[in-house]
Design a protein around this motif. Sequence first.
Motif, short mmCIF file in Angstrom:
data_model
loop_
_atom_site.label_atom_id
_atom_site.label_comp_id
_atom_site.label_asym_id
_atom_site.label_seq_id
_atom_site.Cartn_x
_atom_site.Cartn_y
_atom_site.Cartn_z
N ALA A 36 22.63 8.36 -22.75
CA ALA A 36 21.90 7.39 -21.94
C ALA A 36 22.85 6.43 -21.23
O ALA A 36 22.65 6.09 -20.05
N ASN A 37 23.91 5.98 -21.92
CA ASN A 37 24.88 5.08 -21.30
C ASN A 37 25.60 5.78 -20.15
O ASN A 37 25.84 5.17 -19.09
N THR A 38 25.97 7.04 -20.35
CA THR A 38 26.64 7.78 -19.28
C THR A 38 25.73 7.94 -18.07
O THR A 38 26.16 7.74 -16.93
N SER A 39 24.47 8.28 -18.32
CA SER A 39 23.52 8.44 -17.21
C SER A 39 23.29 7.13 -16.49
O SER A 39 23.22 7.07 -15.25
N MET A 40 23.20 6.04 -17.25
CA MET A 40 22.97 4.73 -16.63
C MET A 40 24.18 4.30 -15.82
O MET A 40 24.03 3.72 -14.72
N ASN A 41 25.37 4.58 -16.32
CA ASN A 41 26.58 4.23 -15.58
C ASN A 41 26.65 5.01 -14.27
O ASN A 41 27.01 4.45 -13.22
N ARG A 42 26.34 6.30 -14.32
CA ARG A 42 26.32 7.11 -13.10
C ARG A 42 25.28 6.59 -12.11
O ARG A 42 25.51 6.54 -10.90
N PHE A 43 24.12 6.21 -12.63
CA PHE A 43 23.05 5.66 -11.79
C PHE A 43 23.51 4.39 -11.09
O PHE A 43 23.35 4.23 -9.87
N ASN A 44 24.09 3.47 -11.85
CA ASN A 44 24.55 2.20 -11.29
C ASN A 44 25.71 2.39 -10.31
O ASN A 44 25.81 1.69 -9.30
N GLN A 45 26.61 3.32 -10.62
CA GLN A 45 27.73 3.58 -9.72
C GLN A 45 27.23 4.09 -8.37
O GLN A 45 27.71 3.65 -7.32
N ASN A 46 26.26 5.00 -8.39
CA ASN A 46 25.74 5.52 -7.14
C ASN A 46 24.98 4.47 -6.35
O ASN A 46 25.05 4.45 -5.12
#
Length: 328
Positions: A36-46
């Motif tokens: 979940a943290n990895t997905s959230m980080n990718r989401f925020n980066q994009n």
Amino acid sequence: IVLQYFKEYRDFHIEVTEQGHTFLTLIVAFLLVSRANTSMNRFNQNRGFLSMIFCKTRELVHGVVIFSSENINQSGKEWRHEVLYLIMLLLRSVMCTIDYESTGEVAWNLPEMDESTKRMLRKNLYLNEDNRQFSLQKHTTEREENMRVPIRLAFKLRQAIMSQRTALSKPFTPFEELKLLTSVDQFMVAFYGIRKFLTTPFPFPLVQMARTFLFTYVFTVPFALLSDSSKPIAHCVVIFFLTYGFMGVEYTSIELDDPFGGDENDFDNERMASVEFEETYLSVVDIDGQEWTDKLRRKMDDKKNNGRQHGSTLEPEAHAWLHRGVET
């Protein structure tokens, strides 16, 4: 309920030790939280990359208008019109590239693109048979060629900005010229960040491990509760909330994995891009008037003139070359 029935009335039950299940809980929680943290980080980066793209688009438009404001003659208006059109076209091509997987629309055949730009792109991409001698691959895909379009348009935009030295009666200062070129560079850095996301899949082993342990955990929760003396209704409530919580985190991660497209929780980047187009029209009408604003707007108004065009509409030989790349 079934397990409780067999335990009480059939004297048959299979229990899972609480200690083992507690250890499994820790593993599942760690894997799910990491995913979940990895997905959230990718989401925020994009989302940050998108914000940078829109920010630099606005800075480019304002810079072009302000730095050339002393050139109010015909040549100055024509130069502004060309550069602003390229800025908007670059933004539109990036949005097309981002949404390619969901729309299938190719950036070298956008309805907003004039014929001269389309010819330039086909000449400078590997769609052109003469350029394939430089390719290090036997075939390429339509998706790969689509990602080259913003790069070629950025190159043309830089050329157009540099042309102010001869096109304008009162050229920019070196600092002003550098300011615009730097904004283009930062715009492309954000695009490369999104491109990295689009070409980098989520680590499959992590997803596989997380889901395997998750389904094992959820399936074995009723067995772990058999040793508890609470009533069956209490067990059902606990199982429901545990399943809802752990499965909810997993489905949230799935939703965040790909923030681009047409889903309800995806970024509405097309709408955000249209807001930047509207800001551009307001800047143009302020310096060049209604006539030049209408010229620019008509070029970008695909809904009234051309409509959306999907597919590559390439020559058969070029289309076959791309198709072979997909098969490879």
